[in-house]
Design a protein around this motif. Structure first.
Motif, short mmCIF file in Angstrom:
data_model
loop_
_atom_site.label_atom_id
_atom_site.label_comp_id
_atom_site.label_asym_id
_atom_site.label_seq_id
_atom_site.Cartn_x
_atom_site.Cartn_y
_atom_site.Cartn_z
N LEU A 268 72.56 22.90 61.43
CA LEU A 268 72.39 21.41 61.66
C LEU A 268 72.08 20.47 60.76
CD1 LEU A 268 69.87 22.15 64.77
CD2 LEU A 268 72.24 21.40 64.99
N GLY A 269 71.94 20.88 59.53
CA GLY A 269 71.54 20.12 58.17
C GLY A 269 70.42 19.42 58.18
N ARG A 270 69.56 20.04 59.07
CA ARG A 270 68.15 19.66 59.14
C ARG A 270 66.95 20.48 58.61
NH1 ARG A 270 68.37 18.65 65.15
NH2 ARG A 270 66.27 19.20 65.18
N ASP A 271 65.84 19.99 58.22
CA ASP A 271 65.07 20.69 57.69
C ASP A 271 64.39 21.83 58.83
OD1 ASP A 271 64.81 19.06 55.47
OD2 ASP A 271 63.00 18.41 55.73
N LEU A 272 63.85 23.09 58.34
CA LEU A 272 63.24 23.88 59.56
C LEU A 272 62.06 23.48 60.17
CD1 LEU A 272 63.64 26.84 60.66
CD2 LEU A 272 61.84 27.52 58.83
N HIS B 128 56.72 23.45 53.90
CA HIS B 128 58.08 22.22 54.17
C HIS B 128 59.28 23.42 53.73
CE1 HIS B 128 60.76 18.80 52.56
NE2 HIS B 128 60.97 19.30 53.63
N VAL B 129 60.34 23.28 54.52
CA VAL B 129 61.47 24.00 54.18
C VAL B 129 62.82 23.18 54.23
CG1 VAL B 129 62.91 26.13 54.67
CG2 VAL B 129 60.41 26.24 55.15
N PRO B 130 63.14 22.57 53.16
CA PRO B 130 64.08 21.55 53.42
C PRO B 130 65.56 22.21 53.30
CG PRO B 130 63.48 21.72 51.17
CD PRO B 130 62.35 22.62 51.88
N VAL B 131 66.78 21.54 53.41
CA VAL B 131 67.99 21.95 53.66
C VAL B 131 68.88 21.55 52.34
CG1 VAL B 131 68.88 20.33 55.11
CG2 VAL B 131 70.13 22.46 54.92
N ALA B 132 69.50 22.47 51.95
CA ALA B 132 70.26 22.03 50.74
C ALA B 132 71.73 21.94 51.28
CB ALA B 132 70.56 23.39 49.46
N GLY B 133 72.43 20.95 50.74
CA GLY B 133 73.86 20.52 51.27
C GLY B 133 75.07 21.73 51.08
N THR B 134 75.95 21.47 52.14
CA THR B 134 76.80 22.70 52.13
C THR B 134 77.91 22.53 50.89
OG1 THR B 134 78.47 23.69 53.41
CG2 THR B 134 78.30 21.15 53.42
N ALA B 135 78.40 23.62 50.44
CA ALA B 135 79.28 23.76 49.25
C ALA B 135 79.86 25.15 49.45
CB ALA B 135 78.51 23.50 48.00
N PRO B 136 80.96 25.38 48.87
CA PRO B 136 81.70 26.66 48.85
C PRO B 136 80.74 27.84 48.25
CG PRO B 136 83.13 24.86 48.36
CD PRO B 136 81.94 24.48 48.35
N HIS C 263 68.74 21.39 42.97
CA HIS C 263 68.11 20.19 43.22
C HIS C 263 67.12 19.98 44.36
CE1 HIS C 263 68.14 15.93 43.68
NE2 HIS C 263 68.41 15.90 45.27
N VAL C 264 67.09 20.74 45.29
CA VAL C 264 66.26 20.99 46.37
C VAL C 264 64.96 21.59 45.67
CG1 VAL C 264 65.64 22.09 48.28
CG2 VAL C 264 67.68 21.22 48.34
N PHE C 265 65.07 22.66 44.89
CA PHE C 265 63.78 23.31 44.34
C PHE C 265 63.13 22.29 43.17
CE2 PHE C 265 65.38 26.88 46.55
CZ PHE C 265 64.15 27.54 46.99
N GLN C 266 63.99 21.47 42.62
CA GLN C 266 63.52 20.53 41.82
C GLN C 266 63.03 19.33 42.43
OE1 GLN C 266 67.21 19.37 39.64
NE2 GLN C 266 66.77 20.98 38.01
N THR C 267 63.36 18.80 43.60
CA THR C 267 62.88 17.71 44.18
C THR C 267 61.73 17.89 45.01
OG1 THR C 267 65.34 17.15 44.67
CG2 THR C 267 63.45 15.89 45.97
N TYR C 268 61.50 19.01 45.29
CA TYR C 268 60.19 19.71 46.08
C TYR C 268 59.70 20.97 45.21
CZ TYR C 268 62.58 17.05 49.73
OH TYR C 268 63.31 16.20 50.31
N GLY D 257 57.07 22.36 44.93
CA GLY D 257 55.98 23.36 45.60
C GLY D 257 56.52 24.25 46.50
N ILE D 258 58.02 24.13 47.12
CA ILE D 258 58.74 24.84 48.12
C ILE D 258 58.63 26.38 48.01
CG2 ILE D 258 59.61 22.90 49.47
CD1 ILE D 258 62.42 24.00 48.02
N LYS D 259 58.48 26.98 48.93
CA LYS D 259 58.68 28.70 49.03
C LYS D 259 60.08 29.02 49.34
CE LYS D 259 53.90 29.26 49.20
NZ LYS D 259 52.66 29.88 49.90
N ALA D 260 60.89 28.22 50.10
CA ALA D 260 62.17 28.51 50.51
C ALA D 260 62.95 27.22 51.00
CB ALA D 260 62.00 29.38 51.77
N CYS D 261 64.32 27.24 50.99
CA CYS D 261 64.97 26.32 51.36
C CYS D 261 66.04 26.88 52.26
CB CYS D 261 65.63 25.42 50.28
SG CYS D 261 67.27 26.11 49.71
#
Length: 203
Positions: free
Chosen positions: A107-111, A124-132, A144-149, A151-155
């Protein structure tokens, strides 16, 4: 923990991930930092997590060079290294393909986090954009997601799976299971909510 014990633990956690149904076929990969070395252990490519042995753990430099072991590292090694470079607090990474979490990832949305436990532990469990798979773009998206957030433990990984981290392999595994169970609980809750008006009208 010495290198041999870490190899055995990597195999043990790999088996748990597979037996728990968190991935399929040869999908998913697991890594762990080596203490006192600027290197990690990571599963070699082409072997199912359900069949990983100590010999399948390759020693990889932080620049992506295979230092020890036979075979090639998992094609996703780049985002493992990206996380380790970005997050000195992270000592282990579990990447897998759990069904319910993948549903939300697509869905491309946070959990959603419906429970107090999920909100307290995951936050907070954000979503990283799709790529091959295996691409530099995917590695950049996840890093990028782990750098942006920080403190997160998962994405979530859009159209792909999840990535869970911890200061030990066991903790990273526990986060992965919590992400999947939270996704399942969220799905159940959404189904119940959608049926409440109909249930009320029939009483």
């Amino acid at each position: 923990m010495n290198e041999m014990l870490l190899k055995k633990e990597l195999a043990y956690v790999s088996h748990k991930v597979y037996q728990r149904g968190l991935t399929q076929a040869t999908g998913g990969n697991i890594s762990v930092r080596l203490p006192d070395r600027d290197a990690i252990l990571i599963k070699r490519s082409g072997v199912s997590l359900g069949e990983v042995s100590s010999e399948d753990a390759l020693v990889l430099s932080m620049d992506g060079e295979v230092l020890e072991g036979a075979g090639t590292p998992s094609k996703e090694f780049r985002f493992h290294l990206g996380i380790y470079h970005s997050r000195p607090d992270v000592n282990a990474v579990v990447h897998c393909h759990p069904n319910y979490a993948i549903g939300y990832a697509c869905l491309g949305r946070d959990l959603p986090l419906p429970t107090v436990t999920a909100r307290k532990i995951l936050d907070h469990v954000p979503v990283a954009g799709t790529a091959p798979s295996g691409s530099l773009e995917l590695a950049e998206n996840v890093t990028h997601v782990f750098q942006t957030y920080p403190g997160i433990k998962a994405c979530l990984m859009e159209e792909h799976g999840i990535c869970a981290v911890g200061d030990t392999l066991e903790k990273a595994y526990n986060i992965a299971t919590l992400v999947e169970d939270t996704a399942k609980q969220s799905f159940i809750l959404q189904q119940l909510k959608s049926n409440v008006p109909e249930a009320v009208s029939n009483t």
